[in-house]
Write a protein that holds these residues in place. Sequence first.
Motif, PDB file in Angstrom:
ATOM      1  N   THR A  26      24.038 -39.077  34.880  1.00  0.00           N
ATOM      2  CA  THR A  26      22.661 -38.808  34.373  1.00  0.00           C
ATOM      3  C   THR A  26      22.135 -39.641  35.824  1.00  0.00           C
ATOM      4  O   THR A  26      22.058 -40.240  36.887  1.00  0.00           O
ATOM      5  CB  THR A  26      22.658 -39.879  33.593  1.00  0.00           C
ATOM      6  N   MET A  27      20.920 -38.602  35.808  1.00  0.00           N
ATOM      7  CA  MET A  27      20.056 -38.841  36.856  1.00  0.00           C
ATOM      8  C   MET A  27      18.319 -38.666  36.582  1.00  0.00           C
ATOM      9  O   MET A  27      18.029 -37.577  35.667  1.00  0.00           O
ATOM     10  CB  MET A  27      20.446 -37.811  38.255  1.00  0.00           C
ATOM     11  N   ILE A  28      17.176 -39.070  37.292  1.00  0.00           N
ATOM     12  CA  ILE A  28      15.762 -38.597  37.390  1.00  0.00           C
ATOM     13  C   ILE A  28      16.500 -37.916  38.763  1.00  0.00           C
ATOM     14  O   ILE A  28      16.491 -38.389  40.140  1.00  0.00           O
ATOM     15  CB  ILE A  28      15.026 -40.140  37.222  1.00  0.00           C
ATOM     16  N   ILE A  29      15.730 -36.970  38.524  1.00  0.00           N
ATOM     17  CA  ILE A  29      15.393 -35.636  39.457  1.00  0.00           C
ATOM     18  C   ILE A  29      14.564 -36.130  40.034  1.00  0.00           C
ATOM     19  O   ILE A  29      13.003 -35.658  39.837  1.00  0.00           O
ATOM     20  CB  ILE A  29      15.410 -34.241  39.071  1.00  0.00           C
ATOM     21  N   PRO A  30      14.032 -36.093  41.540  1.00  0.00           N
ATOM     22  CA  PRO A  30      13.047 -35.993  42.562  1.00  0.00           C
ATOM     23  C   PRO A  30      11.502 -35.015  42.066  1.00  0.00           C
ATOM     24  O   PRO A  30      13.000 -34.057  42.160  1.00  0.00           O
ATOM     25  CB  PRO A  30      13.052 -36.462  43.836  1.00  0.00           C
ATOM     26  N   ARG A  31      10.709 -35.296  42.611  1.00  0.00           N
ATOM     27  CA  ARG A  31      10.316 -33.449  42.309  1.00  0.00           C
ATOM     28  C   ARG A  31      10.345 -32.668  43.212  1.00  0.00           C
ATOM     29  O   ARG A  31      11.005 -31.465  42.887  1.00  0.00           O
ATOM     30  CB  ARG A  31       8.757 -34.011  42.537  1.00  0.00           C
TER      31      ARG A  31
ATOM     32  N   SER B  75      10.392 -35.749  34.175  1.00  0.00           N
ATOM     33  CA  SER B  75       9.965 -36.418  33.102  1.00  0.00           C
ATOM     34  C   SER B  75      10.939 -37.687  32.621  1.00  0.00           C
ATOM     35  O   SER B  75       9.776 -38.423  32.011  1.00  0.00           O
ATOM     36  CB  SER B  75       8.896 -36.127  31.767  1.00  0.00           C
ATOM     37  N   GLY B  76      11.969 -37.281  32.626  1.00  0.00           N
ATOM     38  CA  GLY B  76      12.655 -38.322  32.013  1.00  0.00           C
ATOM     39  C   GLY B  76      14.143 -38.213  32.851  1.00  0.00           C
ATOM     40  O   GLY B  76      14.376 -36.794  33.183  1.00  0.00           O
ATOM     41  N   PRO B  77      15.896 -38.509  32.833  1.00  0.00           N
ATOM     42  CA  PRO B  77      16.572 -38.772  33.196  1.00  0.00           C
ATOM     43  C   PRO B  77      17.173 -37.223  32.505  1.00  0.00           C
ATOM     44  O   PRO B  77      16.434 -37.073  31.229  1.00  0.00           O
ATOM     45  CB  PRO B  77      17.229 -39.959  32.322  1.00  0.00           C
ATOM     46  N   VAL B  78      18.454 -36.467  33.357  1.00  0.00           N
ATOM     47  CA  VAL B  78      18.857 -35.832  32.668  1.00  0.00           C
ATOM     48  C   VAL B  78      20.099 -35.971  33.002  1.00  0.00           C
ATOM     49  O   VAL B  78      20.760 -36.927  33.499  1.00  0.00           O
ATOM     50  CB  VAL B  78      18.524 -34.621  33.600  1.00  0.00           C
ATOM     51  N   VAL B  79      20.846 -34.791  32.571  1.00  0.00           N
ATOM     52  CA  VAL B  79      22.303 -35.188  32.082  1.00  0.00           C
ATOM     53  C   VAL B  79      22.696 -33.573  33.419  1.00  0.00           C
ATOM     54  O   VAL B  79      22.841 -32.446  32.835  1.00  0.00           O
ATOM     55  CB  VAL B  79      23.391 -34.986  31.069  1.00  0.00           C
ATOM     56  N   ALA B  80      23.515 -34.195  34.724  1.00  0.00           N
ATOM     57  CA  ALA B  80      23.811 -33.382  34.934  1.00  0.00           C
ATOM     58  C   ALA B  80      25.484 -32.924  35.008  1.00  0.00           C
ATOM     59  O   ALA B  80      25.547 -34.215  35.627  1.00  0.00           O
ATOM     60  CB  ALA B  80      23.345 -32.920  37.471  1.00  0.00           C
ATOM     61  N   MET B  81      26.246 -31.842  35.721  1.00  0.00           N
ATOM     62  CA  MET B  81      27.419 -31.287  35.704  1.00  0.00           C
ATOM     63  C   MET B  81      27.395 -29.923  36.261  1.00  0.00           C
ATOM     64  O   MET B  81      27.032 -29.340  36.047  1.00  0.00           O
ATOM     65  CB  MET B  81      27.854 -31.385  33.978  1.00  0.00           C
ATOM     66  N   VAL B  82      29.101 -30.783  36.812  1.00  0.00           N
ATOM     67  CA  VAL B  82      29.722 -29.460  37.254  1.00  0.00           C
ATOM     68  C   VAL B  82      31.016 -28.603  36.178  1.00  0.00           C
ATOM     69  O   VAL B  82      32.212 -30.033  35.787  1.00  0.00           O
ATOM     70  CB  VAL B  82      30.191 -29.732  38.411  1.00  0.00           C
ATOM     71  N   VAL B  83      30.536 -28.069  35.366  1.00  0.00           N
ATOM     72  CA  VAL B  83      31.924 -27.393  34.229  1.00  0.00           C
ATOM     73  C   VAL B  83      32.914 -26.769  34.787  1.00  0.00           C
ATOM     74  O   VAL B  83      32.417 -25.589  35.800  1.00  0.00           O
ATOM     75  CB  VAL B  83      31.131 -27.228  33.128  1.00  0.00           C
ATOM     76  N   CYS B  84      33.905 -26.397  34.346  1.00  0.00           N
ATOM     77  CA  CYS B  84      35.093 -25.694  35.452  1.00  0.00           C
ATOM     78  C   CYS B  84      35.884 -24.699  34.128  1.00  0.00           C
ATOM     79  O   CYS B  84      36.270 -25.489  33.110  1.00  0.00           O
ATOM     80  CB  CYS B  84      35.515 -26.206  36.275  1.00  0.00           C
ATOM     81  N   GLY B  85      36.200 -23.719  34.234  1.00  0.00           N
ATOM     82  CA  GLY B  85      36.886 -22.717  33.705  1.00  0.00           C
ATOM     83  C   GLY B  85      37.653 -21.241  33.279  1.00  0.00           C
ATOM     84  O   GLY B  85      36.830 -21.121  34.642  1.00  0.00           O
ATOM     85  N   GLU B  86      38.224 -21.065  32.918  1.00  0.00           N
ATOM     86  CA  GLU B  86      38.072 -19.297  32.821  1.00  0.00           C
ATOM     87  C   GLU B  86      36.675 -19.059  32.443  1.00  0.00           C
ATOM     88  O   GLU B  86      36.069 -19.334  31.598  1.00  0.00           O
ATOM     89  CB  GLU B  86      39.226 -18.611  32.170  1.00  0.00           C
TER      90      GLU B  86
END
Length: 150
Positions: free
Chosen positions: A39-44, A69-80
């Motif tokens: 979870t992060m707040i992304i800089p402009r 404008s607020g926190p986001v959930v950033a993720m790396v997902v993997c698979g076929e």
Amino acid sequence: MAYEKTYVMLKPGVLQRRLTGVILQRLEQKGLTLAALKTMIIPREVAEEHYAEHSQRPFFQDLVNYTISGPVVAMVVCGEDAIARARALAGPTRIEEAPPGTIRGDFAAVTRKNVIHTSDCPESARREIALFFSPGEILEYEDPNADWIC
């Protein structure tokens, strides 16, 4: 099918509406594995770089402003076929085209404030993952349940 890593971001509206768990569950139920999550707040500046391909479009500043404008959930997902699977789960960007059963179709109310971003190709996935994660934040592991999922 090819094993892939892709970038997925749940936008501020997801956290505000307490939908994170429901959306993560959909990704996992489709056979995708979480390799990184924060979870992060992304800089402009980072949001502008992330959406640079849209910088000349009239909606660019609104998109950036919403993303920061607020926190986001950033993720790396993997698979076929992770890129195609994540995009299919997300549904079309334009919410009026997103069918029920897709994340946008079920949870997005306004196209400009849609709830999820997914990489659109392997090159974008690599660039976006590198923008939001250092290599040490991404776990490489073998899922002991993989034979049951795929």
